[in-house]
Design a protein around this motif. Sequence first.
Motif, PDB file in Angstrom:
ATOM      1  N   GLU A 182       1.285  -4.180   2.499  1.00 54.32           N
ATOM      2  CA  GLU A 182      -0.076  -3.857   3.216  1.00 54.32           C
ATOM      3  C   GLU A 182      -0.489  -5.345   3.812  1.00 54.32           C
ATOM      4  O   GLU A 182      -1.133  -5.076   4.963  1.00 54.32           O
ATOM      5  CB  GLU A 182      -0.997  -3.494   2.182  1.00 54.32           C
ATOM      6  N   ALA A 183      -0.030  -6.235   3.066  1.00 61.60           N
ATOM      7  CA  ALA A 183      -0.776  -7.394   3.951  1.00 61.60           C
ATOM      8  C   ALA A 183      -0.219  -7.812   5.270  1.00 61.60           C
ATOM      9  O   ALA A 183      -0.677  -7.948   6.126  1.00 61.60           O
ATOM     10  CB  ALA A 183      -0.621  -8.831   2.867  1.00 61.60           C
ATOM     11  N   LYS A 184       1.216  -7.383   5.144  1.00 59.74           N
ATOM     12  CA  LYS A 184       1.823  -7.589   6.100  1.00 59.74           C
ATOM     13  C   LYS A 184       1.714  -6.775   7.481  1.00 59.74           C
ATOM     14  O   LYS A 184       1.523  -6.797   8.608  1.00 59.74           O
ATOM     15  CB  LYS A 184       3.530  -7.611   5.942  1.00 59.74           C
ATOM     16  N   LEU A 185       1.359  -5.441   6.880  1.00 53.00           N
ATOM     17  CA  LEU A 185       0.896  -4.491   8.034  1.00 53.00           C
ATOM     18  C   LEU A 185      -0.430  -4.987   8.616  1.00 53.00           C
ATOM     19  O   LEU A 185      -0.451  -4.693   9.785  1.00 53.00           O
ATOM     20  CB  LEU A 185       0.916  -2.978   7.021  1.00 53.00           C
ATOM     21  N   LEU A 186      -1.104  -5.299   7.756  1.00 54.52           N
ATOM     22  CA  LEU A 186      -2.494  -5.874   8.361  1.00 54.52           C
ATOM     23  C   LEU A 186      -2.373  -6.935   9.378  1.00 54.52           C
ATOM     24  O   LEU A 186      -2.932  -6.857  10.471  1.00 54.52           O
ATOM     25  CB  LEU A 186      -3.404  -6.201   7.422  1.00 54.52           C
ATOM     26  N   LEU A 187      -1.791  -7.886   8.898  1.00 52.57           N
ATOM     27  CA  LEU A 187      -1.514  -9.038   9.743  1.00 52.57           C
ATOM     28  C   LEU A 187      -0.707  -8.642  11.147  1.00 52.57           C
ATOM     29  O   LEU A 187      -0.966  -9.224  12.075  1.00 52.57           O
ATOM     30  CB  LEU A 187      -0.668 -10.164   9.015  1.00 52.57           C
ATOM     31  N   LEU A 188       0.439  -7.720  10.953  1.00 50.49           N
ATOM     32  CA  LEU A 188       1.143  -7.408  12.165  1.00 50.49           C
ATOM     33  C   LEU A 188       0.305  -6.623  13.008  1.00 50.49           C
ATOM     34  O   LEU A 188       0.337  -6.603  14.358  1.00 50.49           O
ATOM     35  CB  LEU A 188       2.480  -7.036  11.643  1.00 50.49           C
ATOM     36  N   THR A 189      -0.515  -5.695  12.472  1.00 47.52           N
ATOM     37  CA  THR A 189      -1.329  -4.789  13.307  1.00 47.52           C
ATOM     38  C   THR A 189      -2.388  -5.697  14.126  1.00 47.52           C
ATOM     39  O   THR A 189      -2.423  -5.401  15.330  1.00 47.52           O
ATOM     40  CB  THR A 189      -1.955  -3.888  12.506  1.00 47.52           C
ATOM     41  N   HIS A 190      -2.874  -6.569  13.411  1.00 46.03           N
ATOM     42  CA  HIS A 190      -3.922  -7.511  14.158  1.00 46.03           C
ATOM     43  C   HIS A 190      -3.188  -8.219  15.310  1.00 46.03           C
ATOM     44  O   HIS A 190      -3.638  -8.291  16.325  1.00 46.03           O
ATOM     45  CB  HIS A 190      -4.555  -8.459  13.239  1.00 46.03           C
ATOM     46  N   ALA A 191      -2.061  -8.882  14.909  1.00 46.87           N
ATOM     47  CA  ALA A 191      -1.212  -9.449  15.868  1.00 46.87           C
ATOM     48  C   ALA A 191      -0.911  -8.486  17.084  1.00 46.87           C
ATOM     49  O   ALA A 191      -1.241  -9.285  18.168  1.00 46.87           O
ATOM     50  CB  ALA A 191      -0.002 -10.098  15.290  1.00 46.87           C
ATOM     51  N   PHE A 192      -0.266  -7.595  16.877  1.00 41.51           N
ATOM     52  CA  PHE A 192       0.412  -6.737  18.284  1.00 41.51           C
ATOM     53  C   PHE A 192      -0.842  -5.999  18.700  1.00 41.51           C
ATOM     54  O   PHE A 192      -0.794  -5.893  19.971  1.00 41.51           O
ATOM     55  CB  PHE A 192       1.354  -5.805  17.570  1.00 41.51           C
ATOM     56  N   GLU A 209       9.457  -3.657  19.281  1.00 41.18           N
ATOM     57  CA  GLU A 209       9.914  -3.162  18.071  1.00 41.18           C
ATOM     58  C   GLU A 209       8.733  -2.840  17.067  1.00 41.18           C
ATOM     59  O   GLU A 209       8.896  -2.082  16.053  1.00 41.18           O
ATOM     60  CB  GLU A 209      10.752  -4.304  17.099  1.00 41.18           C
ATOM     61  N   TRP A 210       7.631  -3.197  17.421  1.00 42.97           N
ATOM     62  CA  TRP A 210       6.481  -3.096  16.588  1.00 42.97           C
ATOM     63  C   TRP A 210       6.301  -1.641  16.245  1.00 42.97           C
ATOM     64  O   TRP A 210       6.030  -1.197  14.696  1.00 42.97           O
ATOM     65  CB  TRP A 210       5.298  -3.591  17.168  1.00 42.97           C
ATOM     66  N   PRO A 211       6.206  -0.640  17.038  1.00 45.47           N
ATOM     67  CA  PRO A 211       5.892   0.670  16.499  1.00 45.47           C
ATOM     68  C   PRO A 211       7.005   1.282  15.434  1.00 45.47           C
ATOM     69  O   PRO A 211       6.426   1.885  14.817  1.00 45.47           O
ATOM     70  CB  PRO A 211       6.410   1.667  17.939  1.00 45.47           C
ATOM     71  N   ALA A 212       8.295   0.846  15.484  1.00 49.76           N
ATOM     72  CA  ALA A 212       9.221   1.307  14.656  1.00 49.76           C
ATOM     73  C   ALA A 212       8.948   0.508  13.164  1.00 49.76           C
ATOM     74  O   ALA A 212       8.913   1.074  12.054  1.00 49.76           O
ATOM     75  CB  ALA A 212      10.486   1.134  14.998  1.00 49.76           C
ATOM     76  N   VAL A 213       8.682  -0.581  13.329  1.00 52.47           N
ATOM     77  CA  VAL A 213       8.140  -1.593  12.281  1.00 52.47           C
ATOM     78  C   VAL A 213       7.098  -1.031  11.453  1.00 52.47           C
ATOM     79  O   VAL A 213       6.797  -0.846  10.263  1.00 52.47           O
ATOM     80  CB  VAL A 213       8.111  -3.189  12.373  1.00 52.47           C
ATOM     81  N   ARG A 214       6.005  -0.691  12.415  1.00 54.45           N
ATOM     82  CA  ARG A 214       4.744   0.046  11.921  1.00 54.45           C
ATOM     83  C   ARG A 214       5.082   1.125  11.115  1.00 54.45           C
ATOM     84  O   ARG A 214       4.512   1.487  10.050  1.00 54.45           O
ATOM     85  CB  ARG A 214       3.694   0.075  12.964  1.00 54.45           C
ATOM     86  N   ALA A 215       5.807   2.092  11.424  1.00 55.25           N
ATOM     87  CA  ALA A 215       6.165   3.197  10.999  1.00 55.25           C
ATOM     88  C   ALA A 215       7.019   2.904   9.636  1.00 55.25           C
ATOM     89  O   ALA A 215       6.754   3.752   8.464  1.00 55.25           O
ATOM     90  CB  ALA A 215       6.797   4.224  11.885  1.00 55.25           C
ATOM     91  N   ASN A 216       7.778   2.235   9.545  1.00 52.15           N
ATOM     92  CA  ASN A 216       8.444   1.729   8.313  1.00 52.15           C
ATOM     93  C   ASN A 216       7.641   1.270   7.312  1.00 52.15           C
ATOM     94  O   ASN A 216       7.679   1.671   5.946  1.00 52.15           O
ATOM     95  CB  ASN A 216       9.611   0.965   8.578  1.00 52.15           C
ATOM     96  N   LEU A 217       6.688   0.333   7.605  1.00 52.38           N
ATOM     97  CA  LEU A 217       5.675  -0.226   6.690  1.00 52.38           C
ATOM     98  C   LEU A 217       4.830   0.919   6.066  1.00 52.38           C
ATOM     99  O   LEU A 217       4.542   0.879   4.955  1.00 52.38           O
ATOM    100  CB  LEU A 217       5.100  -1.341   7.334  1.00 52.38           C
ATOM    101  N   LYS A 218       4.328   1.800   6.957  1.00 56.44           N
ATOM    102  CA  LYS A 218       3.425   2.713   6.759  1.00 56.44           C
ATOM    103  C   LYS A 218       4.077   3.758   5.469  1.00 56.44           C
ATOM    104  O   LYS A 218       3.629   4.136   4.533  1.00 56.44           O
ATOM    105  CB  LYS A 218       2.955   3.553   7.653  1.00 56.44           C
ATOM    106  N   LEU A 219       5.265   4.010   5.863  1.00 52.32           N
ATOM    107  CA  LEU A 219       6.188   4.781   4.990  1.00 52.32           C
ATOM    108  C   LEU A 219       6.359   4.211   3.631  1.00 52.32           C
ATOM    109  O   LEU A 219       6.295   4.958   2.697  1.00 52.32           O
ATOM    110  CB  LEU A 219       7.589   5.296   5.698  1.00 52.32           C
TER     111      LEU A 219
END
Length: 195
Positions: free
Chosen positions: A114-124, A181-191
């Motif tokens: 979740e930390a990485k999801l938050l950081l990447l979401t904010h970045a992208f 690549e972010w949309p696929a990475v985001r979906a994977n992290l949420k899964l």
Amino acid sequence: MSRWIEPVTLQGTHVSLTPLSADDTPALAAAAADGKLWDLWYTSVPAPGQERAYVDAALAMRENLGALPFAVRDASGEIVGSTRYFNVDSANRRLEIGHTWYAKHVQRTPLNTEAKLLLLTHAFEKLDAIAVEFRTHFMNHQSRTAIARLGAKQDGILRSHQIGRDGVLRDTVVFSIIASEWPAVRANLKLKLAR
């Protein structure tokens, strides 16, 4: 002075990331003691008595280089580690996520995902980053596996890249996620989090 990365709190269910402050030093010391994380020779976790210097260096990186160090807090609000945005290249909208470490009792929990999801979401999605990098010591196999599991791709290895605190030369493995690549990475992290 306007900065690309301004202080922000990132809030999730399992973790919150708050801008690091000098007041966080004692709690960071306690988190590092959980597992004696400084004993891992390939990490940069502050050893006993070094916590204030670690925090001061992180805050200097914020002031002078545009980085953003965070205190990592679990769902109860307890500080359990640290992470940061750094190696900030605002002109090219690139940054690195690193200096990440967690107390032993929260390792291998949903907190890091979740930390990485938050950081990447904010970045992208807020900073409009083009690319986000991750780097780790070649010998840190646990970190390399975790970075790849996020969906980052290995870009290469920088050989004899840095001199470690023990004088040993470090080979650095570089990974990145690019905006396409972010949309696929985001979906994977949420899964992963939903599991």
